[in-house]
Design a protein around this motif. Structure first.
Motif, PDB file in Angstrom:
ATOM      1  N   GLU A  49       0.827  -1.205   0.000  1.00 45.86           N
ATOM      2  CA  GLU A  49       0.000   0.000   0.000  1.00 45.86           C
ATOM      3  C   GLU A  49       0.860   1.254   0.000  1.00 45.86           C
ATOM      4  OE1 GLU A  49      -2.962   0.026   3.082  1.00 45.86           O
ATOM      5  OE2 GLU A  49      -3.592  -2.010   2.565  1.00 45.86           O
ATOM      6  N   LEU A  82      -3.493  -0.082  -6.502  1.00 46.13           N
ATOM      7  CA  LEU A  82      -3.769   0.373  -5.144  1.00 46.13           C
ATOM      8  C   LEU A  82      -5.153  -0.112  -4.714  1.00 46.13           C
ATOM      9  CD1 LEU A  82      -2.919   1.957  -2.631  1.00 46.13           C
ATOM     10  CD2 LEU A  82      -3.758   4.034  -3.762  1.00 46.13           C
ATOM     11  N   TYR A 138      -5.932  -2.436  -1.454  1.00 44.56           N
ATOM     12  CA  TYR A 138      -6.938  -2.125  -0.440  1.00 44.56           C
ATOM     13  C   TYR A 138      -7.973  -3.250  -0.333  1.00 44.56           C
ATOM     14  CZ  TYR A 138      -5.411   2.775   0.009  1.00 44.56           C
ATOM     15  OH  TYR A 138      -4.698   3.922   0.262  1.00 44.56           O
TER      16      TYR A 138
END
Length: 108
Positions: free
Chosen positions: A67, A87, A91
């Motif tokens: 991350e 990304l 997540y």
């Protein structure tokens, strides 16, 4: 949208999209991972390097580091859709669905 993000987290790509690949050498060999790590240090403003490194360490289960690298990639290159998509995957892998949806929205 959450179903697509879950598919992305489990399979590495949205339905009907090719799987994004980081450097295969880095995925298979410790020296490849070391080379990517060194590249990030040598070129700290290279968004693509941060993206590849983030994808690679994320696939190894190092989600916090992934991350961080992917956030850095999108900070350096806000229009870099692949980094936003990756990304979002990172997540989603840690069940941060609101953040995943925001990142996926930017990736479109």
């Amino acid at each position: 949208v959450e179903d697509i993000l879950l598919h992305v987290a489990l399979h590495g790509a949205a339905p009907d999209e090719p799987v994004l690949q980081a450097d295969d050498l880095a995925l298979e060999a410790p020296q490849g991972l070391a080379a990517l790590s060194q590249a990030v240090l040598l070129e700290p403003k290279n968004a693509r390097t941060h993206n590849y490194f983030g994808v690679t360490i994320g696939r190894k289960g190092w989600y916090d580091g992934a991350e961080s690298e992917l956030r850095r990639a999108v900070e350096l290159a806000p229009d870099y859709a692949e980094a936003h998509f990756n990304l979002a995957r990172a997540y989603a892998s840690t069940r941060q669905m609101d953040a995943a949806i925001r990142a996926a929205t930017v990736a479109r």
